[in-house]
Design a protein around this motif. Structure first.
Motif, short mmCIF file in Angstrom:
data_model
loop_
_atom_site.label_atom_id
_atom_site.label_comp_id
_atom_site.label_asym_id
_atom_site.label_seq_id
_atom_site.Cartn_x
_atom_site.Cartn_y
_atom_site.Cartn_z
N PHE A 126 -12.07 3.10 13.80
CA PHE A 126 -11.05 2.15 14.25
C PHE A 126 -11.08 0.88 13.40
O PHE A 126 -10.03 0.41 12.93
CB PHE A 126 -11.28 1.82 15.72
CG PHE A 126 -10.21 0.95 16.33
CD1 PHE A 126 -8.88 1.32 16.25
CD2 PHE A 126 -10.54 -0.23 16.98
CE1 PHE A 126 -7.88 0.52 16.81
CE2 PHE A 126 -9.56 -1.03 17.54
CZ PHE A 126 -8.23 -0.65 17.45
N GLN A 127 -12.27 0.33 13.16
CA GLN A 127 -12.33 -0.91 12.38
C GLN A 127 -11.94 -0.68 10.92
O GLN A 127 -11.32 -1.53 10.30
CB GLN A 127 -13.73 -1.54 12.49
CG GLN A 127 -14.88 -0.72 11.93
CD GLN A 127 -15.08 -0.86 10.44
OE1 GLN A 127 -14.59 -1.82 9.85
NE2 GLN A 127 -15.77 0.08 9.83
N ALA A 128 -12.30 0.49 10.38
CA ALA A 128 -11.91 0.78 8.99
C ALA A 128 -10.40 0.93 8.87
O ALA A 128 -9.80 0.47 7.89
CB ALA A 128 -12.62 2.05 8.52
N THR A 129 -9.78 1.54 9.87
CA THR A 129 -8.32 1.69 9.86
C THR A 129 -7.64 0.33 9.95
O THR A 129 -6.71 0.02 9.18
CB THR A 129 -7.86 2.58 11.02
OG1 THR A 129 -8.49 3.87 10.90
CG2 THR A 129 -6.36 2.77 11.00
N LEU A 130 -8.08 -0.50 10.90
CA LEU A 130 -7.48 -1.83 11.04
C LEU A 130 -7.70 -2.66 9.78
O LEU A 130 -6.77 -3.35 9.31
CB LEU A 130 -8.09 -2.56 12.24
CG LEU A 130 -7.68 -2.09 13.63
CD1 LEU A 130 -8.37 -2.94 14.70
CD2 LEU A 130 -6.17 -2.17 13.81
N SER A 131 -8.88 -2.60 9.22
CA SER A 131 -9.17 -3.38 8.01
C SER A 131 -8.28 -2.96 6.85
O SER A 131 -7.75 -3.81 6.12
CB SER A 131 -10.65 -3.22 7.63
OG SER A 131 -11.50 -3.66 8.66
N ALA A 132 -8.09 -1.66 6.67
CA ALA A 132 -7.25 -1.17 5.58
C ALA A 132 -5.79 -1.57 5.79
O ALA A 132 -5.11 -2.02 4.85
CB ALA A 132 -7.37 0.34 5.46
N VAL A 133 -5.30 -1.43 7.02
CA VAL A 133 -3.90 -1.75 7.30
C VAL A 133 -3.63 -3.23 7.09
O VAL A 133 -2.67 -3.62 6.41
CB VAL A 133 -3.53 -1.32 8.74
CG1 VAL A 133 -2.17 -1.87 9.12
CG2 VAL A 133 -3.54 0.19 8.86
N PHE A 134 -4.47 -4.10 7.66
CA PHE A 134 -4.26 -5.53 7.50
C PHE A 134 -4.39 -5.96 6.04
O PHE A 134 -3.62 -6.82 5.58
CB PHE A 134 -5.26 -6.31 8.37
CG PHE A 134 -4.86 -6.42 9.81
CD1 PHE A 134 -3.69 -7.06 10.18
CD2 PHE A 134 -5.65 -5.86 10.80
CE1 PHE A 134 -3.32 -7.15 11.52
CE2 PHE A 134 -5.29 -5.94 12.14
CZ PHE A 134 -4.11 -6.60 12.50
N SER A 135 -5.31 -5.37 5.32
CA SER A 135 -5.52 -5.76 3.92
C SER A 135 -4.29 -5.46 3.07
O SER A 135 -3.83 -6.31 2.30
CB SER A 135 -6.74 -5.05 3.35
OG SER A 135 -7.92 -5.45 4.01
N VAL A 136 -3.74 -4.25 3.21
CA VAL A 136 -2.61 -3.89 2.35
C VAL A 136 -1.31 -4.55 2.82
O VAL A 136 -0.46 -4.92 1.98
CB VAL A 136 -2.44 -2.36 2.28
CG1 VAL A 136 -3.67 -1.72 1.65
CG2 VAL A 136 -2.19 -1.75 3.65
#
Length: 518
Positions: free
Chosen positions: A54-64
């Motif tokens: 979950f945190q990896a998905t949120l981090s990737a989405v917010f970053s891009v």
């Protein structure tokens, strides 16, 4: 060029590749020896797996998502200091994680500037610990990476396309849909997948800002099972899960990351006719200002607090700093011993070989390697006594995929440009490396060495598993100071660590460029 017509052979590269594969396979064998079939996962383990994804998905989405307006504003606006800002976008990648965390705490922590401002207007405080703190730190590290990838994509759009759009009097919205959106759609999925893999194997961020049953990653669960419970079977099972998840994500990432043609349209400067004044200009300026504040604010806070805290740095931290430097030097030596023959082997083979080797560094986490090697070493030697050399080797393996990405193009260009001439003159093997490859790839080698050294200086991974009071690096010593609430000493150690990481990178990078210029 045919393999037989090359001045270098792939024999040493195959040996280096075999060593890299053996290092991971041996760790996996060690894990398998302790992964008892009747073990299984408890509720806490499943919670750690869910939180990690979950945190990896949120981090990737917010970053891009946040990188798109920032990269677009930088691509179409000329302003004083733009080149410096783009250069600084690379700083978080070599910034020690523990230093960045301390900087983020100075801005977003309980006594940080944000909470002070909220308290001044009567609003409730915010906490940086937990899911949102982990995601915030990951965005801090990976927003610059996504921005750089997208900015390279914008620079790859030929200048003639923008001139034709201006001649056709296309409005900015139409320019976006016809020129920019196809590039974004091509690059964004690969950038998101790459960031997802990086966040999936993140350890130091979760160690400092996560923790607790609701904010524990797989890496942190491995550390807890190994360090506090000494449950090697549970640590082994979690390591297998981490390897499967990270490996699968790495395969996906490398399959969808596109090649960005950097030479297209670079024959003249790109004039952005769609860059208009008014509201659009203000929005671009706002995006650049907010991005700069978000990235440079924590670094400024670390510098200011560190200057005041240098006098409080204990002697143990200075000793740990020296240890970090020689561990980094050993990591650079190991990386070069593996990367140079691998680069020569990859350069005379198909391009996909680099990605295949790089998969190992992306999918095998440092803690997984550490746990596996500990299990194998423990019956025959004291793993704690070997903690620093093991840390150096693991750091070199983690930096290897990035080093290959940097070094391989320079080696390939040298062989394609002068390989046949060397063969005609009878220059082969070590002589070809000495007279042809190394002089023309020194810039890339210096940059890769600096990157490896900086990452190793700031690493807080395997050493956290094996350490004891007598064998510690500066990042771990700084973490201990933070845990003991010695804030001023930790701030001084953070500034020292920041200077060391940037200094190691600058010395190696400058050394490569200086030799290339002379």
């Amino acid at each position: 060029m045919a393999l037989s017509a090359q001045p270098v052979t792939g024999r040493s590269g195959m040996i280096a590749a075999a060593l890299v594969v053996a290092a991971v396979v041996l760790a996996f064998v060690g894990i398998g020896l302790r992964a008892e079939p009747g073990g299984g996962f408890g509720p806490a383990d499943w919670a750690a797996i869910r939180f990690t994804l979950f945190q990896a998905t949120l981090s990737a989405v917010f970053s891009v998502v946040l990188a798109v307006p920032l990269a677009r504003a930088l691509a179409r606006r000329d302003m004083p200091g733009k080149g410096l800002l783009i250069t600084l976008l690379g700083a978080p990648f070599i910034l020690p994680v523990i230093v960045a965390v301390l900087g983020l705490l100075a801005i977003f922590g309980r006594n940080g500037l944000l909470n002070q401002a909220l308290g001044a207007v009567g609003l409730p405080e915010v906490s940086i610990y937990g899911l949102h703190g982990v995601v915030l730190a990951h965005v801090f590290f990976n927003l610059p990476l996504a921005t750089r990838l997208l900015l390279q994509g914008w620079q790859s759009i030929p200048s003639e396309h923008f001139r034709l759009a201006a001649q056709l009097d296309l409005p900015p919205r139409m320019v976006f849909h016809t020129l920019e959106w196809p590039m974004i759609r091509r690059i964004l999925p690969g950038a998101a997948a790459l960031i997802f893999v990086i966040c999936l194997t993140s350890f130091a961020v979760a160690l400092t800002l996560g923790g607790g049953p609701r904010a524990t990653t797989i890496e942190l669960a491995i550390y807890q099972a190994f360090r506090f419970e000494f449950d090697l079977s549970r640590a082994a099972f979690l390591s297998v899960v981490q390897l499967f998840l990270a490996g699968s994500a790495a395969v996906l990432a490398l399959r969808i990351i596109p090649d960005i043609p950097m030479g297209a349209g670079m024959d003249r400067s790109i004039t952005r006719y769609d860059a208009r004044p008014g509201v659009q200009r203000w929005l671009d300026g706002l995006a650049i200002m907010l991005g700069a504040l978000f990235l440079l604010g924590p670094l400024t806070a670390v510098t200011l607090s560190g200057l005041a805290g240098l006098v409080h740095v204990p002697a143990t931290a200075w000793s740990a700093a020296f240890t970090s430097l020689w561990v980094a030097a050993l990591s650079v030596v190991v990386m070069l011993a593996l990367a140079l023959p691998l680069a020569g082997w990859i350069a005379i083979r198909e391009k996909g070989s680099a990605e295949a080797i790089g998969l190992i560094g992306l999918s095998a986490s440092p803690l997984m390697l550490g746990v596996g090697w500990f299990i194998l070493i423990n019956p025959i030697a004291d793993p704690v006594a070997l903690s620093l050399p093991v840390t150096a080797v693991v750091n070199a393996l983690m930096a290897l995929p990035f080093a290959l990405r940097i070094i391989v193009p320079g080696v390939r260009d040298a062989l394609q440009g002068y390989g046949r001439l060397c063969v005609t003159l009878g220059i082969r093997g070590i002589q070809a490396w000495h007279w042809l490859v190394l002089p023309r790839a020194r810039r890339q080698i210096g940059f890769a060495a600096g990157l490896t050294g900086a990452l190793s200086v700031g690493d807080l991974g395997v050493i956290a598993l094996f350490s004891d009071p007598d064998r510690t690096t500066l990042p771990l010593q700084m973490y201990r100071l933070m845990g003991a609430y010695r804030t001023e000493a930790a701030a001084g150690a953070a500034l020292l660590l920041l200077v060391m990481a940037l200094g190691v990178f600058w010395i190696c990078d400058r050394g490569g460029r200086w030799h290339a210029e002379t």
